[in-house]
Design a protein around this motif. Sequence first.
Motif, PDB file in Angstrom:
ATOM      1  N   LYS A 136      -8.947  -5.413   5.206  1.00 29.05           N
ATOM      2  CA  LYS A 136      -8.696  -5.415   6.653  1.00 29.05           C
ATOM      3  C   LYS A 136      -7.314  -5.992   6.955  1.00 29.05           C
ATOM      4  O   LYS A 136      -6.573  -5.449   7.775  1.00 29.05           O
ATOM      5  CB  LYS A 136      -9.780  -6.210   7.377  1.00 29.05           C
ATOM      6  N   GLU A 137      -6.975  -7.072   6.267  1.00 28.52           N
ATOM      7  CA  GLU A 137      -5.647  -7.674   6.439  1.00 28.52           C
ATOM      8  C   GLU A 137      -4.546  -6.696   6.041  1.00 28.52           C
ATOM      9  O   GLU A 137      -3.514  -6.602   6.714  1.00 28.52           O
ATOM     10  CB  GLU A 137      -5.516  -8.941   5.595  1.00 28.52           C
ATOM     11  N   ALA A 138      -4.766  -5.982   4.958  1.00 30.49           N
ATOM     12  CA  ALA A 138      -3.769  -5.016   4.484  1.00 30.49           C
ATOM     13  C   ALA A 138      -3.554  -3.917   5.516  1.00 30.49           C
ATOM     14  O   ALA A 138      -2.410  -3.500   5.764  1.00 30.49           O
ATOM     15  CB  ALA A 138      -4.202  -4.413   3.149  1.00 30.49           C
ATOM     16  N   LEU A 139      -4.630  -3.425   6.121  1.00 31.16           N
ATOM     17  CA  LEU A 139      -4.495  -2.388   7.146  1.00 31.16           C
ATOM     18  C   LEU A 139      -3.772  -2.907   8.380  1.00 31.16           C
ATOM     19  O   LEU A 139      -2.922  -2.212   8.947  1.00 31.16           O
ATOM     20  CB  LEU A 139      -5.868  -1.843   7.541  1.00 31.16           C
ATOM     21  N   ILE A 140      -4.099  -4.111   8.794  1.00 33.76           N
ATOM     22  CA  ILE A 140      -3.426  -4.702   9.961  1.00 33.76           C
ATOM     23  C   ILE A 140      -1.941  -4.891   9.669  1.00 33.76           C
ATOM     24  O   ILE A 140      -1.086  -4.585  10.507  1.00 33.76           O
ATOM     25  CB  ILE A 140      -4.097  -6.036  10.360  1.00 33.76           C
ATOM     26  N   GLU A 141      -1.630  -5.363   8.460  1.00 35.86           N
ATOM     27  CA  GLU A 141      -0.230  -5.541   8.070  1.00 35.86           C
ATOM     28  C   GLU A 141       0.515  -4.206   8.082  1.00 35.86           C
ATOM     29  O   GLU A 141       1.637  -4.107   8.591  1.00 35.86           O
ATOM     30  CB  GLU A 141      -0.156  -6.172   6.686  1.00 35.86           C
ATOM     31  N   LEU A 194       0.836  -1.189   0.000  1.00 35.86           N
ATOM     32  CA  LEU A 194       0.000   0.000   0.000  1.00 35.86           C
ATOM     33  C   LEU A 194       0.867   1.232   0.000  1.00 35.86           C
ATOM     34  O   LEU A 194       1.797   1.337   0.793  1.00 35.86           O
ATOM     35  CB  LEU A 194      -0.869   0.055   1.264  1.00 35.86           C
ATOM     36  N   GLY A 195       0.540   2.164  -0.869  1.00 32.88           N
ATOM     37  CA  GLY A 195       1.172   3.468  -0.793  1.00 32.88           C
ATOM     38  C   GLY A 195       0.554   4.233   0.373  1.00 32.88           C
ATOM     39  O   GLY A 195      -0.500   3.859   0.894  1.00 32.88           O
ATOM     40  N   GLU A 196       1.195   5.314   0.770  1.00 36.94           N
ATOM     41  CA  GLU A 196       0.715   6.090   1.916  1.00 36.94           C
ATOM     42  C   GLU A 196      -0.699   6.624   1.671  1.00 36.94           C
ATOM     43  O   GLU A 196      -1.571   6.522   2.542  1.00 36.94           O
ATOM     44  CB  GLU A 196       1.681   7.253   2.189  1.00 36.94           C
ATOM     45  N   PHE A 197      -0.958   7.158   0.488  1.00 33.72           N
ATOM     46  CA  PHE A 197      -2.283   7.696   0.201  1.00 33.72           C
ATOM     47  C   PHE A 197      -3.325   6.587   0.136  1.00 33.72           C
ATOM     48  O   PHE A 197      -4.451   6.748   0.626  1.00 33.72           O
ATOM     49  CB  PHE A 197      -2.260   8.514  -1.095  1.00 33.72           C
ATOM     50  N   GLU A 257      -3.262   3.841   1.810  1.00 31.51           N
ATOM     51  CA  GLU A 257      -3.517   3.446   3.198  1.00 31.51           C
ATOM     52  C   GLU A 257      -4.487   4.428   3.856  1.00 31.51           C
ATOM     53  O   GLU A 257      -5.420   4.019   4.557  1.00 31.51           O
ATOM     54  CB  GLU A 257      -2.211   3.385   3.985  1.00 31.51           C
ATOM     55  N   ILE A 258      -4.292   5.717   3.639  1.00 31.67           N
ATOM     56  CA  ILE A 258      -5.187   6.730   4.210  1.00 31.67           C
ATOM     57  C   ILE A 258      -6.612   6.537   3.686  1.00 31.67           C
ATOM     58  O   ILE A 258      -7.571   6.543   4.461  1.00 31.67           O
ATOM     59  CB  ILE A 258      -4.670   8.149   3.899  1.00 31.67           C
ATOM     60  N   VAL A 259      -6.752   6.353   2.385  1.00 31.94           N
ATOM     61  CA  VAL A 259      -8.081   6.159   1.794  1.00 31.94           C
ATOM     62  C   VAL A 259      -8.722   4.899   2.363  1.00 31.94           C
ATOM     63  O   VAL A 259      -9.904   4.906   2.738  1.00 31.94           O
ATOM     64  CB  VAL A 259      -8.003   6.113   0.248  1.00 31.94           C
ATOM     65  N   LEU A 260      -7.972   3.831   2.474  1.00 27.44           N
ATOM     66  CA  LEU A 260      -8.494   2.579   3.021  1.00 27.44           C
ATOM     67  C   LEU A 260      -8.920   2.756   4.480  1.00 27.44           C
ATOM     68  O   LEU A 260      -9.976   2.257   4.896  1.00 27.44           O
ATOM     69  CB  LEU A 260      -7.430   1.484   2.882  1.00 27.44           C
ATOM     70  N   LEU A 261      -8.139   3.487   5.253  1.00 26.39           N
ATOM     71  CA  LEU A 261      -8.495   3.763   6.648  1.00 26.39           C
ATOM     72  C   LEU A 261      -9.799   4.552   6.739  1.00 26.39           C
ATOM     73  O   LEU A 261     -10.660   4.254   7.577  1.00 26.39           O
ATOM     74  CB  LEU A 261      -7.370   4.540   7.346  1.00 26.39           C
ATOM     75  N   VAL A 262      -9.952   5.549   5.890  1.00 24.36           N
ATOM     76  CA  VAL A 262     -11.170   6.362   5.910  1.00 24.36           C
ATOM     77  C   VAL A 262     -12.384   5.525   5.518  1.00 24.36           C
ATOM     78  O   VAL A 262     -13.441   5.606   6.155  1.00 24.36           O
ATOM     79  CB  VAL A 262     -11.027   7.609   5.014  1.00 24.36           C
ATOM     80  N   VAL A 263     -12.243   4.693   4.493  1.00 31.79           N
ATOM     81  CA  VAL A 263     -13.355   3.831   4.083  1.00 31.79           C
ATOM     82  C   VAL A 263     -13.744   2.907   5.242  1.00 31.79           C
ATOM     83  O   VAL A 263     -14.930   2.736   5.539  1.00 31.79           O
ATOM     84  CB  VAL A 263     -13.009   3.021   2.819  1.00 31.79           C
TER      85      VAL A 263
END
Length: 109
Positions: A84-89, A5-8, A10-16
């Motif tokens: 969800k796995e990507a965010l935890i990683e 994941l790029g930084e942006f 990751e941010i978009v995924l967190l917001v979603v």
Amino acid sequence: MRFNLGEFEEIVLLVVAAQNEEAYGLSVTTAIEEELGRSVTMSSVHTALYRLEEKGLLNSKVGGTSKTRGGRRKRNFLITSAGKEALIEAKNARNHLWSKIPKIVIDTP
């Protein structure tokens, strides 16, 4: 599984994930601007949303029309189990790296 994941992204995924079934282009853009004080364009958010969907980290569904949107339909985005796995990683990787920084480096007097 390894997610890149790029930084942006990751941010978009967190917001979603935080918006839990209520995420769409404008809501994600507004949240990034308000929560992070970061100026972003709607097109950059849409690009990230579609890229994350292509990677299988998000799903989307088109909702009904509304008068407030001029009869246009809104595409809502939902995080997948892979998302969800990507965010935890990503969180674990960041925490691991933060734990490697000697306290003297980031402590302020």
